[in-house]
Design a protein around this motif. Structure first.
Motif, PDB file in Angstrom:
ATOM      1  N   HIS A 140       0.838  -1.206   0.000  1.00 36.02           N
ATOM      2  CA  HIS A 140       0.000   0.000   0.000  1.00 36.02           C
ATOM      3  C   HIS A 140       0.870   1.252   0.000  1.00 36.02           C
ATOM      4  CE1 HIS A 140      -2.745   3.060   1.696  1.00 36.02           C
ATOM      5  NE2 HIS A 140      -3.694   2.370   1.086  1.00 36.02           N
ATOM      6  N   ASN A 147       1.769   7.164  -6.589  1.00 36.65           N
ATOM      7  CA  ASN A 147       0.698   8.158  -6.702  1.00 36.65           C
ATOM      8  C   ASN A 147       1.220   9.572  -6.466  1.00 36.65           C
ATOM      9  OD1 ASN A 147      -2.280   8.527  -7.001  1.00 36.65           O
ATOM     10  ND2 ASN A 147      -2.100   9.359  -4.928  1.00 36.65           N
ATOM     11  N   ASP A 181      -7.355  -0.331  -3.672  1.00 34.31           N
ATOM     12  CA  ASP A 181      -8.500   0.408  -4.201  1.00 34.31           C
ATOM     13  C   ASP A 181      -7.951   1.501  -5.106  1.00 34.31           C
ATOM     14  OD1 ASP A 181     -10.711   1.950  -4.757  1.00 34.31           O
ATOM     15  OD2 ASP A 181     -11.187   2.424  -2.660  1.00 34.31           O
ATOM     16  N   ASP A 183      -9.303   3.872  -6.628  1.00 29.63           N
ATOM     17  CA  ASP A 183      -9.846   5.208  -6.412  1.00 29.63           C
ATOM     18  C   ASP A 183      -9.123   5.950  -5.289  1.00 29.63           C
ATOM     19  OD1 ASP A 183     -11.694   4.983  -8.455  1.00 29.63           O
ATOM     20  OD2 ASP A 183     -13.209   4.070  -7.147  1.00 29.63           O
ATOM     21  N   GLU A 184      -8.388   5.223  -4.481  1.00 29.87           N
ATOM     22  CA  GLU A 184      -7.593   5.861  -3.427  1.00 29.87           C
ATOM     23  C   GLU A 184      -6.341   6.519  -4.004  1.00 29.87           C
ATOM     24  OE1 GLU A 184      -5.439   4.672   0.841  1.00 29.87           O
ATOM     25  OE2 GLU A 184      -6.595   3.165  -0.291  1.00 29.87           O
ATOM     26  N   LYS A 186      -5.634   8.254  -7.284  1.00 29.58           N
ATOM     27  CA  LYS A 186      -6.174   8.723  -8.567  1.00 29.58           C
ATOM     28  C   LYS A 186      -5.084   9.037  -9.589  1.00 29.58           C
ATOM     29  CE  LYS A 186      -6.683  13.637  -7.354  1.00 29.58           C
ATOM     30  NZ  LYS A 186      -7.648  14.765  -7.293  1.00 29.58           N
TER      31      LYS A 186
END
Length: 242
Positions: A140, A147, A181, A183-184, A186
């Motif tokens: 993670h 990101n 996820d 969407d976490e 973007k």
């Protein structure tokens, strides 16, 4: 011709993606890691760490004997340098890419791989909850690194698509199995979707080893035991006698 000693894992697919992007001829040489092909003497001559992928360039730039390269990061650097694409020539751009190649080799691949390994450890091996939590958290965190890197640039090394992106992408293709996820993250999601739409990436990810599928349940108990002994808890191989 580039001979690619290959099995369709994320590490193998890094190489086929680049070869497809370069649009140069290559030949797949299957290395069935489930049955232990990577321990055969012939393969160890080109990949002494008994890991695939490895390549043999039978027509190296400048001529001469074939050149063998092992470790996926080194392979991508070699091919990109030979073809003069996807790795900048200027020192700033070159090391912007190189550091992300090293990041993938030292962080993303190993930590994500350990996450997968400990998620599959059978119950008779004891409590794995710490290791599972440790590597799930680290996976993670690494998505967060990407990101944050991608929030203000289209690619990991800046404005241009490079081997830094190709080496990282295959380890993100199974994001759902990794418990991520999208969407976490973007900015990562935008990058992932952009790369997923590239025809050469699609072709590289689709490359198989050309061998028929194998049902593990069809193996004899003796063969299953042989493979477990060969593949797990490996220790040092003795050096050959002088």
């Amino acid at each position: 011709m580039i001979d690619v000693h290959y099995w369709p894992t994320p590490n193998g697919k890094k190489v086929t993606i680049l070869l497809e992007e370069l649009d140069i001829p290559y030949r797949i040489v299957p290395v069935h890691i489930g049955r232990g092909d990577q321990f055969e003497d012939g393969f160890l001559k080109i990949s002494p760490n008994n890991r695939m992928p490895a390549i043999v360039d039978t027509e190296p730039k400048g001529g001469g004997d074939p050149i063998a390269v092992f470790e996926s990061g080194a392979i991508l650097m070699y091919l990109a340098e030979k073809e003069g694409r996807f790795w900048p020539r200027d020192v700033r751009g070159r090391y912007e890419v190189a550091q992300w190649v090293m990041w993938q080799m030292a962080n993303q691949g190993p930590k994500t791989g350990e996450r997968g390994h400990f998620s599959r450890v059978p119950a008779d091996q004891g409590d794995q909850s710490y290791a599972q939590r440790r590597f799930a958290d680290e996976t993670h965190r690494l998505y967060g690194v990407m990101n944050n890197r991608l929030y203000d640039r289209p690619y990991l090394a800046g404005e241009d698509y490079s081997i830094a992106d190709m080496i990282s992408y295959p380890w993100t293709a199974s994001w759902k199995l990794q418990g991520i996820d999208l969407d976490e993250f973007k900015h990562f999601k935008r990058w992932f979707e952009d790369l997923s739409a590239r025809p050469a990436v699609q072709r590289g990810m689709a490359v198989t080893a050309g061998l028929p599928s194998e049902d593990p349940a069809s193996l004899s108990p003796e063969e299953q035991a042989r493979r477990r002994a060969l593949l797990y808890n490996q220790r040092a191989r003795p050096a050959p006698d002088a």
